[in-house]
Scaffold this motif. Structure first.
Motif, PDB file in Angstrom:
ATOM      1  N   ARG A  75       0.875  -1.145   0.097  1.00  0.00           N
ATOM      2  CA  ARG A  75       0.054  -0.012   0.055  1.00  0.00           C
ATOM      3  C   ARG A  75       0.732   1.153   0.044  1.00  0.00           C
ATOM      4  O   ARG A  75       0.469   2.477  -0.306  1.00  0.00           O
ATOM      5  N   ASP A  76       2.161   1.245   0.429  1.00  0.00           N
ATOM      6  CA  ASP A  76       3.108   2.292   0.437  1.00  0.00           C
ATOM      7  C   ASP A  76       3.718   2.490  -0.841  1.00  0.00           C
ATOM      8  O   ASP A  76       4.561   3.489  -0.949  1.00  0.00           O
ATOM      9  N   GLY A  77       3.407   1.785  -1.890  1.00  0.00           N
ATOM     10  CA  GLY A  77       4.185   1.693  -3.007  1.00  0.00           C
ATOM     11  C   GLY A  77       4.940   0.593  -3.328  1.00  0.00           C
ATOM     12  O   GLY A  77       4.945  -0.341  -2.474  1.00  0.00           O
ATOM     13  N   ARG A  78       5.895   0.704  -4.221  1.00  0.00           N
ATOM     14  CA  ARG A  78       6.962  -0.410  -4.322  1.00  0.00           C
ATOM     15  C   ARG A  78       8.316   0.232  -4.728  1.00  0.00           C
ATOM     16  O   ARG A  78       8.545   1.177  -5.473  1.00  0.00           O
ATOM     17  N   TRP A  79       9.293  -0.655  -4.585  1.00  0.00           N
ATOM     18  CA  TRP A  79      10.642  -0.356  -4.697  1.00  0.00           C
ATOM     19  C   TRP A  79      11.282  -1.726  -5.133  1.00  0.00           C
ATOM     20  O   TRP A  79      11.160  -2.493  -4.448  1.00  0.00           O
ATOM     21  N   SER A  80      12.312  -1.678  -6.041  1.00  0.00           N
ATOM     22  CA  SER A  80      13.188  -2.770  -6.333  1.00  0.00           C
ATOM     23  C   SER A  80      14.661  -2.280  -6.625  1.00  0.00           C
ATOM     24  O   SER A  80      14.662  -1.025  -7.015  1.00  0.00           O
ATOM     25  N   GLY A  81      15.489  -3.235  -6.446  1.00  0.00           N
ATOM     26  CA  GLY A  81      16.795  -2.899  -7.015  1.00  0.00           C
ATOM     27  C   GLY A  81      17.756  -4.219  -6.797  1.00  0.00           C
ATOM     28  O   GLY A  81      17.489  -5.272  -6.404  1.00  0.00           O
ATOM     29  N   THR A  82      18.936  -3.950  -7.533  1.00  0.00           N
ATOM     30  CA  THR A  82      19.892  -5.058  -7.405  1.00  0.00           C
ATOM     31  C   THR A  82      21.041  -4.441  -6.842  1.00  0.00           C
ATOM     32  O   THR A  82      21.370  -3.213  -6.706  1.00  0.00           O
ATOM     33  N   ALA A  83      22.029  -5.328  -6.581  1.00  0.00           N
ATOM     34  CA  ALA A  83      23.661  -4.983  -5.878  1.00  0.00           C
ATOM     35  C   ALA A  83      24.426  -6.026  -6.328  1.00  0.00           C
ATOM     36  O   ALA A  83      23.988  -7.237  -6.267  1.00  0.00           O
ATOM     37  N   GLY A  84      25.578  -5.793  -6.379  1.00  0.00           N
ATOM     38  CA  GLY A  84      26.930  -6.512  -6.528  1.00  0.00           C
ATOM     39  C   GLY A  84      26.728  -7.197  -7.924  1.00  0.00           C
ATOM     40  O   GLY A  84      26.603  -6.677  -9.108  1.00  0.00           O
ATOM     41  N   GLU A  85      26.936  -8.466  -8.002  1.00  0.00           N
ATOM     42  CA  GLU A  85      26.923  -9.317  -9.149  1.00  0.00           C
ATOM     43  C   GLU A  85      25.467  -9.719  -9.800  1.00  0.00           C
ATOM     44  O   GLU A  85      25.552 -10.814 -10.612  1.00  0.00           O
ATOM     45  N   TRP A  86      24.500  -9.196  -9.069  1.00  0.00           N
ATOM     46  CA  TRP A  86      23.124  -9.565  -9.920  1.00  0.00           C
ATOM     47  C   TRP A  86      22.961  -8.782 -11.036  1.00  0.00           C
ATOM     48  O   TRP A  86      22.616  -7.567 -11.029  1.00  0.00           O
ATOM     49  N   THR A  87      23.581  -9.004 -12.043  1.00  0.00           N
ATOM     50  CA  THR A  87      23.848  -8.316 -13.131  1.00  0.00           C
ATOM     51  C   THR A  87      22.679  -8.205 -14.386  1.00  0.00           C
ATOM     52  O   THR A  87      22.596  -7.162 -14.960  1.00  0.00           O
ATOM     53  N   GLY A  88      21.561  -9.305 -14.206  1.00  0.00           N
ATOM     54  CA  GLY A  88      20.489  -9.110 -14.846  1.00  0.00           C
ATOM     55  C   GLY A  88      19.159  -8.006 -14.173  1.00  0.00           C
ATOM     56  O   GLY A  88      19.699  -7.409 -13.016  1.00  0.00           O
TER      57      GLY A  88
END
Length: 348
Positions: A75-88
């Motif tokens: 309900r507060d929205g959404r966020w996504s992200g990657t870090a390091g060797e997660w290259t896709g």
């Protein structure tokens, strides 16, 4: 097909991760919900904090985790992200490992809702001759909640699901069913076999027709020849996992009586898995969230949510395997950041 050593190592790693996350490093037994409780914690919520999520992944890659993906919505929205060797991209597909168990328990509970199966039915009645004759009766509900008493699968060998079960019980001694929690992948091999026995169709076909197609999970599949099968074999992505879990909790896949079982813990000391196979996870803030972790093919992942779906979090990490405690520490940081601002109301 993996060799026996790889299979045993994967099961023991998954069991260790679950034990650390649920019973030790994150959720002490004293902090677990009371046995037999139908826990559905109501929550007040605040702003989703992207900075906290970025901070939780800061420093990757390191000696313990090569990379990670996190996707949070609600309900507060959404966020996504990657870090390091997660290259896709964030929505790259990955092996879900034991998160598969939630799909399997869903199919089992659907059959219960249709009157074709009962949680009180026993493995011995449904699958005669598969377990040693000396074993006490084990119910379907005990399989789903990991209270079957089956011993750790240290002698497991690859093969058909029946062969996996027989090898897993070929050494060691079980404990009395219904008296203690022992996380064990064999429970869900048996659950998959129960699905096949009751329906007369393959587990994969039932999963496809009951869950994957109705929800439009186009990126979720059970790869041909994957040994982990109904216990841990699915490949999926963050979007499909979120859609599945959201529908499950909202009641889109289960009838009301079976949906309630998602949050009902057995009356067993230290119980932390519900009759729907969900893991109860208490954050340091006191908030209880529900979901499942999994580990397979170089990924250690999880999906958790509040019962009212104020917040849903999916993560996957690429551990190096050097230190399981450090992997758990990162999972704990990711969970804390994902549910930042979601609190237990005063008086609860």
């Amino acid at each position: 097909m993996t060799n026996a050593w790889t299979q045993k190592a994967r099961w023991l790693t998954a069991a260790a991760m679950t034990a650390l996350v649920v019973a030790g490093a994150v959720v002490p037994a004293s902090a677990a919900p009371p046995p037999g409780a139908a826990v559905a914690v109501a929550v007040a919520h605040g702003r989703l904090d992207p900075d906290a999520l970025r901070g939780a992944m800061a420093g990757l890659p390191d000696d313990y985790v090569r990379g990670a993906m996190v996707s949070v919505s609600g309900r507060d929205g959404r966020w996504s992200g990657t870090a390091g060797e997660w290259t896709g991209p964030v929505d790259s597909a990955f092996a879900t490992g034991s998160i598969t168990k939630l799909f399997t328990s869903t199919v089992v509970l659907q059959l219960v809702g249709e009157g074709r199966l009962s949680l009180d039915d026993t493995v011995q009645e449904l699958l005669p001759g598969l377990l040693p004759s000396s074993y006490a009766p084990i119910t379907v509900g005990q399989l789903l909640s990991h209270t079957s008493g089956l011993q750790k699968p240290v002698c497991v060998h690859p093969g058909t699901p029946e062969e996996v079960v027989r090898s897993a019980v070929s050494c060691g001694t079980p404990t009395a069913p219904g008296t203690a929690v022992q996380y064990n992948g064999v429970n869900y091999f048996l659950a998959g076999l129960v699905v096949e026995k009751v329906t007369g169709r393959s587990y994969g076909a039932e999963l496809r027709d009951r869950v994957l197609r109705p929800l439009g999970l186009r990126h979720t599949a059970l790869p041909t020849g994957e040994w982990a099968w109904a216990e841990g074999g699915l490949v999926s992505d963050s979007g499909d996992l979120r859609r599945f879990f959201t529908s499950l909790i909202r009641g889109g896949l289960l009838r009301p009586e079976q949906r309630r079982l998602l949050f009902e813990l057995p009356a067993v000391p230290g119980a932390n898995f519900s009759y729907g196979g969900l893991m109860a996870y208490r954050l340091d803030s006191g908030l209880v969230v529900w979901g499942k972790t999994g580990s397979l093919h170089g990924h250690t992942s999880g999906i958790f949510a509040t019962p009212d779906l104020v917040r849903v979090a999916v993560y996957s990490m690429l551990p190096t395997g050097k230190d399981g405690d450090q992997e758990v520490a990162l999972a704990k940081r990711l969970a804390a950041a994902a549910f930042e601002g979601v609190t237990v109301p005063t008086g609860r």
